[in-house]
Design an enzyme around this catalytic site. Sequence first.
Site, mmCIF file in Angstrom:
data_model
loop_
_atom_site.group_PDB
_atom_site.id
_atom_site.type_symbol
_atom_site.label_atom_id
_atom_site.label_comp_id
_atom_site.label_asym_id
_atom_site.label_seq_id
_atom_site.Cartn_x
_atom_site.Cartn_y
_atom_site.Cartn_z
ATOM 1 N N LYS A 34 39.474 -11.938 61.991
ATOM 2 C CA LYS A 34 40.850 -12.835 62.797
ATOM 3 C C LYS A 34 40.851 -14.092 63.177
ATOM 4 O O LYS A 34 41.696 -14.873 62.575
ATOM 5 C CB LYS A 34 40.507 -11.907 64.532
ATOM 6 C CG LYS A 34 41.089 -10.584 64.753
ATOM 7 C CD LYS A 34 40.594 -9.190 65.375
ATOM 8 C CE LYS A 34 41.454 -8.141 65.194
ATOM 9 N NZ LYS A 34 40.910 -7.207 66.020
ATOM 10 N N GLN B 42 37.613 -7.452 71.632
ATOM 11 C CA GLN B 42 37.523 -6.112 71.205
ATOM 12 C C GLN B 42 37.707 -5.109 71.612
ATOM 13 O O GLN B 42 36.027 -4.759 72.386
ATOM 14 C CB GLN B 42 36.372 -7.053 69.765
ATOM 15 C CG GLN B 42 36.437 -6.062 68.527
ATOM 16 C CD GLN B 42 38.206 -6.101 67.408
ATOM 17 O OE1 GLN B 42 38.631 -7.382 67.380
ATOM 18 N NE2 GLN B 42 38.252 -4.560 67.575
ATOM 19 N N ASP C 35 47.198 -8.701 72.857
ATOM 20 C CA ASP C 35 46.886 -7.241 72.556
ATOM 21 C C ASP C 35 47.765 -6.529 73.227
ATOM 22 O O ASP C 35 48.106 -5.521 72.687
ATOM 23 C CB ASP C 35 45.729 -6.876 72.869
ATOM 24 C CG ASP C 35 44.880 -7.435 71.972
ATOM 25 O OD1 ASP C 35 45.104 -7.168 70.248
ATOM 26 O OD2 ASP C 35 43.509 -6.617 71.304
#
Length: 306
Positions: free
Chosen positions: A53, A97, A120
């Site tokens: 990422k 994460q 997200d």
Amino acid sequence: MAELLDGKRIADEILSEVRNDVIGTDDAGRRPPGLAVVLVGGDPASIVYVGLKVKKCAELGFHSERHNLPESTTTAELLALIAKLNADHAIDGILVQLPLPKHIAEQEVLDAIEPHKDVDGFHPINVGLLYLGQEKRALTPCTPSGVIELLERSNIPISGTRTVVIGRSTIVGKPMAALLINRSATVTVCHSRTVDLPAVCREADLLIAAIGKPGYVTDEFIKPGATVIDVGINPVTDPAMAREFFGDDEKRFAAIANRGQTLVGDVHPRLAATVAGRITPVPGGVGPLTIAMLLKNTLKAYRLAM
Ligand code: NAD
């Protein structure tokens, strides 16, 4: 044999559009979009994902920050970092994460991210906006949003189709169903308690599998000619299992010999290909779209903040 849907090509297309937009912000004298990625602990798969990422951010001209916190981090310490990032004007997107270590209150952490920085799409406000059909002002989860891009850019009809989603997780299955309903599909969501799963799946023109079980969806689940989207990512380390899924595909055996594993989705590739009309490969299907959508979401967050 089923046609393969090239997720990598579509992901590259999206990334190139995002890159052009970022160049546009630079030309206009504005700061670039910024993403903060937070990793707690040393889970090997998470380290790889976070690395990918941050690398993609650099390639596309984003500002990015990586925050590596030790496994022993407390919920309070993580919340303090989130508060700092929420207040930071150079940061448009915050990604924590997952999975977090067990002792951390995961939902409390996700709830603490400012909804307009929640790239997200897991904050209750964004979940609610998605279910209200207000996607324009929501940030929606990357993997199911990537599936929608894949379908739309491949000219696969959604409106009016009989669609079955296998899996009801908050990361994939549920938001996938909401995105499809918003586009007028007739959606059935299946899960581990569904009775006669193959028969329900055979109703589908569009079948989406997000289960986490290698090669679980076989030919008996698939209506002839249906489009099959395989979200699953499962390691295969045993050459005999690789032969079952991929026949004599030498590349798969070479991957096991050189890297210790190859990947299979939740769909049995060899059997599904004999019935499906179109199918996503693993790797190279949904996976590359997830990261592309993260950067697209960060750009969207940047624009929503302007
Ligand atoms: P999860 O474990 O949270 O959810 C799995 C779902 O499958 C559950 O809702 C469960 O009810 C259902 N299920 C389990 N066994 C079943 C069975 N026998 N029959 C019917 N349904 C069953 O998993 P998840 O986070 O939704 O991920 C699913 C898969 O997608 C995994 O393989 C994961 O690695 C993969 N994934 C891929 C990406 C990507 O970028 N391609 C992103 C996220 C997840």
